[in-house]
Design a protein around this motif. Structure first.
Motif, mmCIF file in Angstrom:
data_model
loop_
_atom_site.group_PDB
_atom_site.id
_atom_site.type_symbol
_atom_site.label_atom_id
_atom_site.label_comp_id
_atom_site.label_asym_id
_atom_site.label_seq_id
_atom_site.Cartn_x
_atom_site.Cartn_y
_atom_site.Cartn_z
ATOM 1 N N TRP A 34 0.791 -1.231 0.000
ATOM 2 C CA TRP A 34 0.000 0.000 0.000
ATOM 3 C C TRP A 34 0.824 1.282 0.000
ATOM 4 O O TRP A 34 0.265 2.365 -0.129
ATOM 5 N N LYS A 35 2.126 1.191 0.139
ATOM 6 C CA LYS A 35 2.926 2.396 0.350
ATOM 7 C C LYS A 35 2.835 3.391 -0.801
ATOM 8 O O LYS A 35 2.718 4.596 -0.575
ATOM 9 N N PHE A 36 2.898 2.909 -2.030
ATOM 10 C CA PHE A 36 2.810 3.832 -3.167
ATOM 11 C C PHE A 36 1.489 4.601 -3.146
ATOM 12 O O PHE A 36 1.448 5.802 -3.398
ATOM 13 N N LEU A 37 0.407 3.894 -2.848
ATOM 14 C CA LEU A 37 -0.906 4.541 -2.838
ATOM 15 C C LEU A 37 -1.041 5.510 -1.669
ATOM 16 O O LEU A 37 -1.645 6.576 -1.809
ATOM 17 N N ILE A 38 -0.466 5.175 -0.520
ATOM 18 C CA ILE A 38 -0.474 6.093 0.617
ATOM 19 C C ILE A 38 0.273 7.370 0.242
ATOM 20 O O ILE A 38 -0.216 8.484 0.461
ATOM 21 N N LEU A 39 1.444 7.218 -0.348
ATOM 22 C CA LEU A 39 2.230 8.397 -0.744
ATOM 23 C C LEU A 39 1.488 9.241 -1.770
ATOM 24 O O LEU A 39 1.477 10.467 -1.691
ATOM 25 N N LEU A 101 7.866 11.920 -5.366
ATOM 26 C CA LEU A 101 6.726 12.205 -6.237
ATOM 27 C C LEU A 101 7.026 12.085 -7.731
ATOM 28 O O LEU A 101 6.184 11.568 -8.478
ATOM 29 N N PRO A 102 8.191 12.517 -8.221
ATOM 30 C CA PRO A 102 8.453 12.312 -9.651
ATOM 31 C C PRO A 102 8.443 10.832 -10.043
ATOM 32 O O PRO A 102 7.964 10.479 -11.121
ATOM 33 N N MET A 103 8.936 9.959 -9.163
ATOM 34 C CA MET A 103 8.899 8.531 -9.443
ATOM 35 C C MET A 103 7.452 8.040 -9.488
ATOM 36 O O MET A 103 7.072 7.264 -10.368
#
Length: 119
Positions: A34-39, A101-103
């Motif tokens: 879930w980390k990408f979606l949390i970020l 964020l750019p990634m």
């Protein structure tokens, strides 16, 4: 190939395979279902735990707590607890988190281009 031990990365691997280490370092920070979606959800606004839980409606409270703690320990998000009853806790991206964020934007663009289109 560099080995990761319980204490972190092998010092020789960092010295001789810096590019591999850099990728593995980033992967260790953002690995988690879930980390990408949390970020991504925190990219524009500070959010409360309940808001994040509603956004990721299939995540258990325990999993969300674990992912948030790991992101905080890695310095990617900031957690502020307000001394109220009941306590109010807010999460936001730290400067280190904003650097990711750019990634995330590249991942979004890749998904737009190659992901399944929903009508």
């Amino acid at each position: 190939m560099a080995r990761v031990c319980n204490e972190g990365f092998d010092k020789e691997a960092i010295k001789h395979q810096r590019d591999f280490y850099s990728i593995a370092y980033t992967q260790n920070i953002v690995s988690g279902r879930w980390k990408f979606l949390i970020l991504w959800y925190l990219k524009e606004n500070t959010r409360r735990f309940h808001e994040i839980k509603l956004f990721l409606n299939n995540i258990s409270q325990g999993s969300l707590t674990k992912q948030l703690r790991e992101l905080e320990q890695d310095g990617v998000i900031e957690r502020v607890v307000y001394p109220e009853v009941p306590p109010r806790v807010e999460y936001s991206l730290s400067p280190k988190g904003k650097a990711l964020l750019p990634m995330l934007e590249l991942m979004r663009a890749f998904g737009d281009q190659f992901g399944e289109q929903v009508e």
